[in-house]
Motif scaffolding. Structure first.
Motif, PDB file in Angstrom:
ATOM      1  N   ASP A   8       0.815  -1.216   0.000  1.00 35.64           N
ATOM      2  CA  ASP A   8       0.000   0.000   0.000  1.00 35.64           C
ATOM      3  C   ASP A   8       0.847   1.263   0.000  1.00 35.64           C
ATOM      4  O   ASP A   8       0.455   2.282  -0.535  1.00 35.64           O
ATOM      5  N   GLY A   9       2.001   1.174   0.645  1.00 36.72           N
ATOM      6  CA  GLY A   9       2.842   2.364   0.723  1.00 36.72           C
ATOM      7  C   GLY A   9       3.690   2.338   1.961  1.00 36.72           C
ATOM      8  O   GLY A   9       4.017   1.276   2.501  1.00 36.72           O
ATOM      9  N   MET A  10       4.033   3.514   2.432  1.00 35.68           N
ATOM     10  CA  MET A  10       4.911   3.661   3.586  1.00 35.68           C
ATOM     11  C   MET A  10       4.039   3.951   4.815  1.00 35.68           C
ATOM     12  O   MET A  10       3.089   4.720   4.741  1.00 35.68           O
ATOM     13  N   HIS A  11       4.406   3.326   5.922  1.00 41.44           N
ATOM     14  CA  HIS A  11       3.607   3.499   7.136  1.00 41.44           C
ATOM     15  C   HIS A  11       4.482   3.940   8.299  1.00 41.44           C
ATOM     16  O   HIS A  11       5.620   3.495   8.430  1.00 41.44           O
ATOM     17  N   TYR A  12       3.918   4.795   9.121  1.00 44.32           N
ATOM     18  CA  TYR A  12       4.621   5.204  10.335  1.00 44.32           C
ATOM     19  C   TYR A  12       4.654   4.021  11.292  1.00 44.32           C
ATOM     20  O   TYR A  12       3.617   3.444  11.602  1.00 44.32           O
ATOM     21  N   ASN A  13       5.822   3.680  11.734  1.00 41.55           N
ATOM     22  CA  ASN A  13       5.990   2.504  12.576  1.00 41.55           C
ATOM     23  C   ASN A  13       6.940   2.854  13.720  1.00 41.55           C
ATOM     24  O   ASN A  13       8.104   2.477  13.730  1.00 41.55           O
ATOM     25  N   PRO A  14       6.417   3.608  14.680  1.00 45.85           N
ATOM     26  CA  PRO A  14       7.297   4.141  15.737  1.00 45.85           C
ATOM     27  C   PRO A  14       7.692   3.055  16.721  1.00 45.85           C
ATOM     28  O   PRO A  14       7.023   2.023  16.831  1.00 45.85           O
ATOM     29  N   PRO A  15       8.767   3.267  17.474  1.00 50.70           N
ATOM     30  CA  PRO A  15       9.087   2.357  18.572  1.00 50.70           C
ATOM     31  C   PRO A  15       7.973   2.398  19.614  1.00 50.70           C
ATOM     32  O   PRO A  15       7.175   3.344  19.643  1.00 50.70           O
ATOM     33  N   SER A  16       7.930   1.376  20.465  1.00 54.26           N
ATOM     34  CA  SER A  16       6.792   1.237  21.382  1.00 54.26           C
ATOM     35  C   SER A  16       6.640   2.421  22.328  1.00 54.26           C
ATOM     36  O   SER A  16       5.551   2.708  22.807  1.00 54.26           O
ATOM     37  N   ILE A  17       7.704   3.157  22.560  1.00 54.00           N
ATOM     38  CA  ILE A  17       7.611   4.311  23.460  1.00 54.00           C
ATOM     39  C   ILE A  17       6.840   5.462  22.808  1.00 54.00           C
ATOM     40  O   ILE A  17       6.424   6.395  23.477  1.00 54.00           O
ATOM     41  N   GLY A  18       6.600   5.392  21.503  1.00 58.03           N
ATOM     42  CA  GLY A  18       5.722   6.364  20.850  1.00 58.03           C
ATOM     43  C   GLY A  18       6.356   7.124  19.709  1.00 58.03           C
ATOM     44  O   GLY A  18       5.673   7.528  18.778  1.00 58.03           O
ATOM     45  N   SER A  19       7.658   7.350  19.763  1.00 59.44           N
ATOM     46  CA  SER A  19       8.347   8.095  18.710  1.00 59.44           C
ATOM     47  C   SER A  19       9.848   7.864  18.856  1.00 59.44           C
ATOM     48  O   SER A  19      10.322   7.470  19.935  1.00 59.44           O
ATOM     49  N   VAL A  20      10.579   8.117  17.792  1.00 58.17           N
ATOM     50  CA  VAL A  20      12.031   7.964  17.860  1.00 58.17           C
ATOM     51  C   VAL A  20      12.624   9.015  18.797  1.00 58.17           C
ATOM     52  O   VAL A  20      13.554   8.745  19.562  1.00 58.17           O
ATOM     53  N   THR A  21      12.067  10.224  18.770  1.00 58.88           N
ATOM     54  CA  THR A  21      12.547  11.281  19.664  1.00 58.88           C
ATOM     55  C   THR A  21      12.488  10.821  21.122  1.00 58.88           C
ATOM     56  O   THR A  21      13.442  11.003  21.894  1.00 58.88           O
ATOM     57  N   GLU A  22      11.367  10.225  21.508  1.00 60.62           N
ATOM     58  CA  GLU A  22      11.221   9.753  22.890  1.00 60.62           C
ATOM     59  C   GLU A  22      12.141   8.552  23.172  1.00 60.62           C
ATOM     60  O   GLU A  22      12.604   8.369  24.295  1.00 60.62           O
ATOM     61  N   LEU A  23      12.388   7.739  22.155  1.00 64.88           N
ATOM     62  CA  LEU A  23      13.340   6.628  22.318  1.00 64.88           C
ATOM     63  C   LEU A  23      14.742   7.163  22.607  1.00 64.88           C
ATOM     64  O   LEU A  23      15.440   6.685  23.518  1.00 64.88           O
ATOM     65  N   GLU A  73     -12.115  26.421  -5.450  1.00 63.99           N
ATOM     66  CA  GLU A  73     -11.015  27.267  -5.911  1.00 63.99           C
ATOM     67  C   GLU A  73      -9.890  27.348  -4.873  1.00 63.99           C
ATOM     68  O   GLU A  73     -10.144  27.622  -3.699  1.00 63.99           O
ATOM     69  N   GLY A  74      -8.669  27.106  -5.333  1.00 62.55           N
ATOM     70  CA  GLY A  74      -7.512  27.222  -4.442  1.00 62.55           C
ATOM     71  C   GLY A  74      -7.228  25.965  -3.644  1.00 62.55           C
ATOM     72  O   GLY A  74      -6.247  25.912  -2.907  1.00 62.55           O
ATOM     73  N   LEU A  75      -8.094  24.977  -3.768  1.00 59.38           N
ATOM     74  CA  LEU A  75      -7.842  23.717  -3.059  1.00 59.38           C
ATOM     75  C   LEU A  75      -7.203  22.720  -4.030  1.00 59.38           C
ATOM     76  O   LEU A  75      -7.773  22.403  -5.067  1.00 59.38           O
ATOM     77  N   ARG A  76      -6.013  22.248  -3.703  1.00 58.84           N
ATOM     78  CA  ARG A  76      -5.374  21.214  -4.502  1.00 58.84           C
ATOM     79  C   ARG A  76      -5.525  19.882  -3.779  1.00 58.84           C
ATOM     80  O   ARG A  76      -5.355  19.820  -2.562  1.00 58.84           O
ATOM     81  N   VAL A  77      -5.884  18.850  -4.508  1.00 55.13           N
ATOM     82  CA  VAL A  77      -6.095  17.544  -3.891  1.00 55.13           C
ATOM     83  C   VAL A  77      -4.985  16.597  -4.320  1.00 55.13           C
ATOM     84  O   VAL A  77      -4.734  16.428  -5.510  1.00 55.13           O
ATOM     85  N   LEU A  78      -4.324  15.988  -3.358  1.00 60.08           N
ATOM     86  CA  LEU A  78      -3.265  15.025  -3.656  1.00 60.08           C
ATOM     87  C   LEU A  78      -3.697  13.638  -3.209  1.00 60.08           C
ATOM     88  O   LEU A  78      -4.457  13.487  -2.246  1.00 60.08           O
ATOM     89  N   ASP A  79      -3.209  12.659  -3.937  1.00 58.40           N
ATOM     90  CA  ASP A  79      -3.575  11.273  -3.681  1.00 58.40           C
ATOM     91  C   ASP A  79      -2.552  10.655  -2.734  1.00 58.40           C
ATOM     92  O   ASP A  79      -1.352  10.666  -3.016  1.00 58.40           O
ATOM     93  N   ALA A  80      -3.009  10.151  -1.595  1.00 58.63           N
ATOM     94  CA  ALA A  80      -2.081   9.514  -0.641  1.00 58.63           C
ATOM     95  C   ALA A  80      -2.225   7.996  -0.645  1.00 58.63           C
ATOM     96  O   ALA A  80      -1.690   7.324   0.235  1.00 58.63           O
ATOM     97  N   GLY A  81      -2.970   7.451  -1.619  1.00 60.32           N
ATOM     98  CA  GLY A  81      -3.007   5.996  -1.774  1.00 60.32           C
ATOM     99  C   GLY A  81      -4.144   5.309  -1.048  1.00 60.32           C
ATOM    100  O   GLY A  81      -5.158   5.926  -0.710  1.00 60.32           O
ATOM    101  N   PRO A  82      -3.990   4.010  -0.818  1.00 57.98           N
ATOM    102  CA  PRO A  82      -5.052   3.185  -0.224  1.00 57.98           C
ATOM    103  C   PRO A  82      -5.397   3.580   1.222  1.00 57.98           C
ATOM    104  O   PRO A  82      -4.666   4.332   1.867  1.00 57.98           O
ATOM    105  N   ALA A  83      -6.500   3.014   1.722  1.00 57.58           N
ATOM    106  CA  ALA A  83      -6.971   3.313   3.080  1.00 57.58           C
ATOM    107  C   ALA A  83      -5.924   2.974   4.136  1.00 57.58           C
ATOM    108  O   ALA A  83      -5.903   3.583   5.217  1.00 57.58           O
TER     109      ALA A  83
END
Lengths: 222, 222
Positions: A111-126, B181-191
């Motif tokens: 489907d694409g790229m997904h946010y997959n943070p460490p369990s603590i919530g974010s890399v910054t917090e890690l 007007e002025g709204l651009r729509v981008l496709d971010a892929g599947p659900a």
């Protein structure tokens, strides 16, 4: 100010190194696990800057030596690796060193790229958890368009965000970022807000994948 | 095209209703749990449009009647409520009705606003699960600057994202969005990519809270 870019041989490290060296007088150190690689890249950056009439000294070290010499240490390494890098430099950083975390945990599927943070919530917090308690940590430079950042021919005109619990450190990193021409730095608040800032990175990759002419896309908040 | 805005009495519903009615000839229906409230708002929008030289008919109904009449149904209701709204209209939507989900699950604490999606991963995927199988679902219009959207005096110049598993439905909603007007729509892929798109909403609220003159901030990807 002396700025160390650990992982300064990768794309985001390269962009920050070149832009800071070109736009400011801060001293730039490149860090890598392999000091030879760091020195080779540092030399490459010097040549690139020199060809643009900017005579700068950029030095390469292993990560620990680079971190030891710097006031600001940017951890421009992959998310899965960042905890180990933080531990490898723990002995040489203290309350006067700011650690900057630009890394984002991501996973890719059909489907694409997904946010997959460490369990603590974010890399910054890690990074915050793995670093010595007294060392301030700032999340920043997460979703810069890396190719454009590293190409000094391109006029830059994008935003980046800073997050972190130490307001002074956040402000200092924001000021450093804003010294890069065309880069605007916005404050996204404490480290607890890091996940929302980091997750823009997989989002812009998905946008690049699903739209024409959006390769290497960045963000402006307006 | 007939577009129903359920929750069309709230801020994002108001903005979309006014902009679509002003910029296009699509027929706009306002839905609310309370049909009286929907009718009152619809009349208010008509007056507003009339004062700008745009004589339009905007009609108000209860949610089910509005959805029954429309080809595109925008669920402009709070995230915690959206599953129930989907179920309340399940009998009147079919494969020829596109459900549009602009809602975002968020929680607020002392640090700021946080993305707090339902356990399935995103509100878009929640709507998909709760809607009849044959009904296409598109996530869109998540992080528009609501005050600017609803203020026809303001020239709009922002991006919004569409996500969803039905490419045709995604394309149709993208086209509808781009007619504003002025709204651009981008496709971010599947659900499966909806979470990253939705989580920009708490992020822009955090940016608004932590920076001067960034109230009602939106996003451009460039």
């Amino acid at each position: 100010m002396r700025i160390a870019l650990l992982g300064g041989t990768g794309d985001i490290g390269e962009g920050l190194a070149l832009r800071w060296a070109y736009d400011t007088d801060h001293e730039i150190l490149i860090g890598s696990r392999d000091p030879e690689k760091a020195r080779a890249k540092a030399e490459e950056y010097e040549t690139e800057l020199d060809s643009r009439g900017r005579e700068r000294t950029v030095k390469g070290f292993d990560n620990e030596m680079a971190a030891d010499r710097a006031g600001v240490v940017v951890l421009a390494v992959p998310a899965y690796h960042i905890g180990d890098v933080v531990e490898s430099i723990a002995d040489v950083v203290d309350e006067d060193t700011i650690l900057v975390s630009p890394a984002v945990g991501m996973s890719r599927d059909d489907d694409g790229m997904h946010y997959n943070p460490p369990s603590i919530g974010s890399v910054t917090e890690l990074v915050q958890r793995r670093a010595p308690d007294e060392v301030p940590v700032v999340g920043a430079f997460h979703n810069l368009a890396a190719d454009r950042l590293a190409n000094l021919d391109v006029e830059f005109d994008l935003d980046t965000l800073v997050v972190g619990d130490d307001g002074d450190a956040r402000g200092l990193v924001a000021d450093l970022g804003a010294e890069i021409e065309g880069l605007r730095v916005l404050d996204a608040g404490p480290a607890a807000n890091a996940a929302e800032a980091e997750s823009v990175t997989p989002l812009v990759i998905n946008i690049a994948m699903n739209n024409d002419d959006m390769h290497d896309v960045g963000v402006r908040y307006l």
